[in-house]
Design a protein around this motif. Structure first.
Motif, PDB file in Angstrom:
ATOM      1  N   VAL A  94      13.802  21.859  41.222  1.00 27.34           N
ATOM      2  CA  VAL A  94      14.529  21.092  40.205  1.00 27.34           C
ATOM      3  C   VAL A  94      13.683  19.908  39.726  1.00 27.34           C
ATOM      4  CG1 VAL A  94      16.524  19.579  39.802  1.00 27.34           C
ATOM      5  CG2 VAL A  94      16.851  21.834  40.839  1.00 27.34           C
ATOM      6  N   PRO A  95      13.047  19.128  40.621  1.00 31.13           N
ATOM      7  CA  PRO A  95      12.220  18.012  40.128  1.00 31.13           C
ATOM      8  C   PRO A  95      11.084  18.473  39.215  1.00 31.13           C
ATOM      9  CG  PRO A  95      12.638  17.758  42.477  1.00 31.13           C
ATOM     10  CD  PRO A  95      13.129  19.124  42.090  1.00 31.13           C
ATOM     11  N   LEU A  96      10.515  19.632  39.483  1.00 33.02           N
ATOM     12  CA  LEU A  96       9.443  20.136  38.623  1.00 33.02           C
ATOM     13  C   LEU A  96       9.979  20.418  37.222  1.00 33.02           C
ATOM     14  CD1 LEU A  96       6.463  20.969  38.480  1.00 33.02           C
ATOM     15  CD2 LEU A  96       7.194  23.284  39.060  1.00 33.02           C
ATOM     16  N   GLY A  97      11.171  20.986  37.144  1.00 37.14           N
ATOM     17  CA  GLY A  97      11.797  21.234  35.844  1.00 37.14           C
ATOM     18  C   GLY A  97      12.055  19.956  35.071  1.00 37.14           C
ATOM     19  N   LEU A  98      12.295  18.857  35.779  1.00 34.12           N
ATOM     20  CA  LEU A  98      12.468  17.552  35.133  1.00 34.12           C
ATOM     21  C   LEU A  98      11.134  16.936  34.722  1.00 34.12           C
ATOM     22  CD1 LEU A  98      15.175  16.119  37.544  1.00 34.12           C
ATOM     23  CD2 LEU A  98      15.504  16.540  35.106  1.00 34.12           C
ATOM     24  N   LEU A 103       5.185  16.007  30.849  1.00 33.01           N
ATOM     25  CA  LEU A 103       3.746  16.218  30.968  1.00 33.01           C
ATOM     26  C   LEU A 103       3.143  17.056  29.851  1.00 33.01           C
ATOM     27  CD1 LEU A 103       3.728  17.074  34.782  1.00 33.01           C
ATOM     28  CD2 LEU A 103       3.374  14.841  33.726  1.00 33.01           C
ATOM     29  N   VAL A 104       3.924  17.888  29.192  1.00 37.71           N
ATOM     30  CA  VAL A 104       3.377  18.836  28.225  1.00 37.71           C
ATOM     31  C   VAL A 104       3.550  18.345  26.796  1.00 37.71           C
ATOM     32  CG1 VAL A 104       3.743  20.820  29.759  1.00 37.71           C
ATOM     33  CG2 VAL A 104       5.510  20.186  28.106  1.00 37.71           C
ATOM     34  N   VAL A 105       2.751  18.922  25.902  1.00 37.52           N
ATOM     35  CA  VAL A 105       2.792  18.499  24.499  1.00 37.52           C
ATOM     36  C   VAL A 105       4.113  18.888  23.856  1.00 37.52           C
ATOM     37  CG1 VAL A 105       1.708  18.764  22.244  1.00 37.52           C
ATOM     38  CG2 VAL A 105       0.292  18.641  24.284  1.00 37.52           C
ATOM     39  N   ARG A 106       4.481  20.122  23.971  1.00 39.96           N
ATOM     40  CA  ARG A 106       5.726  20.587  23.362  1.00 39.96           C
ATOM     41  C   ARG A 106       6.754  20.872  24.443  1.00 39.96           C
ATOM     42  NH1 ARG A 106       4.822  23.971  17.934  1.00 39.96           N
ATOM     43  NH2 ARG A 106       3.370  22.524  17.043  1.00 39.96           N
ATOM     44  N   VAL A 107       7.884  20.236  24.335  1.00 42.55           N
ATOM     45  CA  VAL A 107       8.952  20.427  25.303  1.00 42.55           C
ATOM     46  C   VAL A 107       9.626  21.763  24.995  1.00 42.55           C
ATOM     47  CG1 VAL A 107      11.131  19.525  26.172  1.00 42.55           C
ATOM     48  CG2 VAL A 107       9.314  17.957  25.517  1.00 42.55           C
ATOM     49  N   SER A 108       9.694  22.602  26.012  1.00 43.67           N
ATOM     50  CA  SER A 108      10.288  23.913  25.838  1.00 43.67           C
ATOM     51  C   SER A 108      10.885  24.354  27.175  1.00 43.67           C
ATOM     52  CB  SER A 108       9.209  24.905  25.389  1.00 43.67           C
ATOM     53  OG  SER A 108       9.558  26.223  25.702  1.00 43.67           O
ATOM     54  N   TRP A 109      12.090  24.893  27.102  1.00 47.38           N
ATOM     55  CA  TRP A 109      12.745  25.397  28.311  1.00 47.38           C
ATOM     56  C   TRP A 109      11.892  26.506  28.913  1.00 47.38           C
ATOM     57  CZ3 TRP A 109      15.034  30.090  29.785  1.00 47.38           C
ATOM     58  CH2 TRP A 109      15.842  30.016  30.917  1.00 47.38           C
ATOM     59  N   TRP A 110      11.341  27.380  28.071  1.00 46.30           N
ATOM     60  CA  TRP A 110      10.533  28.495  28.565  1.00 46.30           C
ATOM     61  C   TRP A 110       9.259  28.006  29.233  1.00 46.30           C
ATOM     62  CZ3 TRP A 110      12.668  32.848  29.490  1.00 46.30           C
ATOM     63  CH2 TRP A 110      13.754  33.264  28.733  1.00 46.30           C
ATOM     64  N   ARG A 111       8.681  26.935  28.710  1.00 45.50           N
ATOM     65  CA  ARG A 111       7.463  26.400  29.319  1.00 45.50           C
ATOM     66  C   ARG A 111       7.774  25.878  30.724  1.00 45.50           C
ATOM     67  NH1 ARG A 111       3.684  23.132  25.538  1.00 45.50           N
ATOM     68  NH2 ARG A 111       3.523  25.263  24.817  1.00 45.50           N
ATOM     69  N   ALA A 112       8.871  25.170  30.878  1.00 46.59           N
ATOM     70  CA  ALA A 112       9.254  24.652  32.200  1.00 46.59           C
ATOM     71  C   ALA A 112       9.526  25.790  33.175  1.00 46.59           C
ATOM     72  CB  ALA A 112      10.472  23.738  32.074  1.00 46.59           C
ATOM     73  N   VAL A 113      10.212  26.823  32.704  1.00 38.72           N
ATOM     74  CA  VAL A 113      10.503  27.974  33.563  1.00 38.72           C
ATOM     75  C   VAL A 113       9.203  28.700  33.926  1.00 38.72           C
ATOM     76  CG1 VAL A 113      11.638  30.234  33.638  1.00 38.72           C
ATOM     77  CG2 VAL A 113      12.870  28.252  32.758  1.00 38.72           C
ATOM     78  N   GLY A 114       8.290  28.818  32.970  1.00 39.41           N
ATOM     79  CA  GLY A 114       7.003  29.452  33.240  1.00 39.41           C
ATOM     80  C   GLY A 114       6.195  28.691  34.273  1.00 39.41           C
ATOM     81  N   VAL A 115       6.166  27.372  34.150  1.00 37.95           N
ATOM     82  CA  VAL A 115       5.447  26.553  35.131  1.00 37.95           C
ATOM     83  C   VAL A 115       6.094  26.710  36.506  1.00 37.95           C
ATOM     84  CG1 VAL A 115       4.895  24.185  35.823  1.00 37.95           C
ATOM     85  CG2 VAL A 115       4.517  24.918  33.460  1.00 37.95           C
ATOM     86  N   ALA A 116       7.425  26.708  36.556  1.00 42.19           N
ATOM     87  CA  ALA A 116       8.126  26.895  37.832  1.00 42.19           C
ATOM     88  C   ALA A 116       7.775  28.246  38.448  1.00 42.19           C
ATOM     89  CB  ALA A 116       9.640  26.775  37.635  1.00 42.19           C
ATOM     90  N   ALA A 117       7.692  29.291  37.629  1.00 40.23           N
ATOM     91  CA  ALA A 117       7.352  30.626  38.139  1.00 40.23           C
ATOM     92  C   ALA A 117       5.924  30.652  38.682  1.00 40.23           C
ATOM     93  CB  ALA A 117       7.524  31.667  37.038  1.00 40.23           C
ATOM     94  N   GLY A 152      13.731  25.419  38.769  1.00 42.19           N
ATOM     95  CA  GLY A 152      12.953  24.888  37.645  1.00 42.19           C
ATOM     96  C   GLY A 152      13.749  24.929  36.354  1.00 42.19           C
ATOM     97  N   ALA A 153      14.483  26.022  36.141  1.00 38.21           N
ATOM     98  CA  ALA A 153      15.313  26.148  34.932  1.00 38.21           C
ATOM     99  C   ALA A 153      16.432  25.107  34.922  1.00 38.21           C
ATOM    100  CB  ALA A 153      15.885  27.558  34.846  1.00 38.21           C
TER     101      ALA A 153
END
Length: 195
Positions: A94-98, A103-117, A152-153
């Motif tokens: 959960v903290p990583l999803g927050l 940290l990233v240029v474009r905020v995207s739910w999919w990007r956060a989920v991808g990083v978590a994966a 992460g999601a």
């Protein structure tokens, strides 16, 4: 009882080195500020905690396993799995999803989920390797991967929800490491030349 690699002498210098690199990177880009430095500190402390709790213990004198790799890996989903383990694995990322949207240029739910994966997969692969080659104390489990991604999601969804509070965007922008990139759909297109 087997001797273990001590956790703190490994993770603390590693976290300090990563923090130094992050702060230097922010400074070089002219983005270093107290709020962004605080995000870097939180990220490094969080990462050190994740490594300490998912990779260690590693044993110094435990014999290398001659058993097949499958002994330290669970790849069949929906086999018996403890509810407490599921909750712990959700909460772990959960903290990583927050943090990812900061940290990233474009905020995207999919990007956060991808990083978590990717992070979860890296944890599970590391656990499999350390369990087999170094006598590590964890089992790589596909369930952990699934519940980490859910965490992460959820963290990303919480970030989006908090960002929609009217007073939040100016505060959040002080902590973000990049300016928001313009939305390509909103960028004005040049008028066609007539003539």
């Amino acid at each position: 009882m087997f001797r273990q690699v001590p956790v703190l002498p490994v993770v603390v210098p590693l976290a300090a080195a990563v923090l130094a690199v992050l702060l230097r990177s922010l400074a070089r880009r002219g983005r270093l500020s107290v709020p962004r430095a605080a995000v870097a500190v939180v990220l490094c402390v969080y990462a050190a905690g994740v490594v300490a709790n998912t990779v260690f213990p590693i044993y110094l004198d435990k014999p290398v396993s001659s058993a097949p790799w499958t002994g330290s890996v669970v790849v069949v989903p929906w086999t018996p799995y403890e509810v407490a383990d599921a909750v712990m694995n959700v909460l772990l990322l959960v903290p990583l999803g927050l943090l990812v949207p900061l940290l990233v240029v474009r905020v995207s739910w999919w990007r956060a989920v991808g990083v978590a994966a990717v992070v979860s997969l890296a944890i599970e692969v590391t656990q499999a390797v350390t369990a087999h080659l170094l006598g590590g104390g964890h089992v790589a489990d596909v369930h952990d991967l699934v519940f980490n991604v859910v965490g992460g999601a959820l963290g990303s969804a919480a970030f989006v929800a908090l960002s929609r509070v009217p007073a939040a965007p100016p505060v959040v922008s002080r902590f973000r490491w990049h300016d928001d990139a313009p939305d390509p759909a909103v960028v004005a297109r040049p008028e066609p030349v007539r003539g």
